[in-house]
Every structure is written in structure tokens, then in C-alpha cells.
Design an enzyme around this catalytic site. Structure first.
Site, PDB file in Angstrom:
ATOM      1  N   ALA A  81       0.837  -1.207   0.000  1.00  0.00           N
ATOM      2  CA  ALA A  81       0.000   0.000   0.000  1.00  0.00           C
ATOM      3  C   ALA A  81       0.871   1.256   0.000  1.00  0.00           C
ATOM      4  CB  ALA A  81      -0.934  -0.005   1.209  1.00  0.00           C
ATOM      5  N   TYR A  82       1.915   1.270   0.802  1.00  0.00           N
ATOM      6  CA  TYR A  82       2.840   2.402   0.837  1.00  0.00           C
ATOM      7  C   TYR A  82       3.501   2.583  -0.527  1.00  0.00           C
ATOM      8  CZ  TYR A  82       6.890   5.246   2.105  1.00  0.00           C
ATOM      9  OH  TYR A  82       7.845   6.228   2.163  1.00  0.00           O
ATOM     10  N   SER A  83       4.000   1.497  -1.099  1.00  0.00           N
ATOM     11  CA  SER A  83       4.662   1.567  -2.399  1.00  0.00           C
ATOM     12  C   SER A  83       3.707   2.076  -3.472  1.00  0.00           C
ATOM     13  CB  SER A  83       5.214   0.193  -2.786  1.00  0.00           C
ATOM     14  OG  SER A  83       6.177  -0.235  -1.852  1.00  0.00           O
ATOM     15  N   SER A 112       1.033   3.951  -3.051  1.00  0.00           N
ATOM     16  CA  SER A 112       0.700   5.364  -2.837  1.00  0.00           C
ATOM     17  C   SER A 112       1.834   6.266  -3.310  1.00  0.00           C
ATOM     18  CB  SER A 112       0.369   5.639  -1.367  1.00  0.00           C
ATOM     19  OG  SER A 112       1.515   5.539  -0.553  1.00  0.00           O
TER      20      SER A 112
END
Length: 133
Positions: A39-41, A43
Site C-alpha cells: 500500500a505504501y509503495s 501510494s
């Protein structure tokens, strides 16, 4: 940050004299992806795409939009990590050390300056050699 807000900001800046600078902060994870951080990647990849699109959209109005994609930067967040995780992150950086906030700030300051007048939609790696593309 909401893309509509950024587009509105660009239109407002145009009305104020046709000059503006937007510098987004993404991450090397947006280019490479990080395990256990999809999810971080994703975003951060979105921030990169937004930067490229707005860079093209606002260029004719004298507004440049760029982003930086740092690798791990030594901050207080490290206090929440295990020594093993910190060692793993450092092992992925060819220079063998972490970025420093002042170095990131210097790049952001240049991107926000009048001197940065012919770069828009750019993705500036500051990763100690982790990414060379």
C-alpha cells in the site's frame, strides 16, 4: 494531497503571475516497490504519476512540478525499528549509509527555486545509489 487541490493551486498561481513550484515527496518504494509495504509503495507510485501529469499540465503556465524519491533517511522514526530492520535497509543502499534530512532539504530547496526553470515532471532519486534509473 488531493489532485483537485493541486490543479486548483496551479490555476491560482497562474492568475498570480504565471510562476510556481510544486515539489512532491515520494519514495524509492514508489519506483521499486517494497516487500510487506504494497500500500505504501502504491501510494508513492501514485505521487510519482501525479507529479508527471501535473508537470505536463502546468508547464505552459510557468509552473514546474517535480518530486524527490529518497531511500531511507535517518530520522527519529528509526527509534521504532529493530536493529535488524535498520541493518537490512542500509544493506540495500550501495553507499552504505542513510540519507540525511539536510541533504533532502537541499534538493527540495533547489527544486523550489527560480534556478530550477527547465525541469518539470521530474523524479529526482536521492537514494545513495539504490536506484540509478
Amino acid at each position: 494531497m488531493n489532485p483537485r487541490y493541486l490543479s486548483a493551486l496551479g490555476r491560482y498561481t497562474t492568475l498570480q503571475g504565471g510562476y510556481g513550484r510544486i515539489v512532491n515527496i515520494a519514495s524509492i518504494a514508489g519506483k521499486e516497490g517494497n516487500p510487506q509495504a504494497s500500500a505504501y509503495s502504491a501510494s508513492k507510485a501514485g505521487v510519482i504519476g501525479l507529479t508527471k501529469s501535473l508537470g505536463k499540465e502546468l508547464a505552459r503556465h510557468g509552473i514546474v512540478v517535480n518530486c524527490v524519491t529518497p531511500a531511507a533517511v535517518e530520522t527519529d522514526l528509526f527509534q521504532q525499528m529493530t536493529p535488524e530492520h535498520i541493518e537490512y535497509m542500509q544493506s540495500r543502499i550501495p553507499m552504505g549509509r542513510f540519507g540525511q534530512p539536510t541533504v533532502i532539504a537541499a534538493l527540495v530547496a533547489w527544486l523550489a527555486s527560480e534556478e530550477c526553470s527547465f525541469s518539470t515532471g521530474g523524479v529526482f532519486d536521492i537514494s545513495g545509489g539504490r536506484a540509478t534509473y
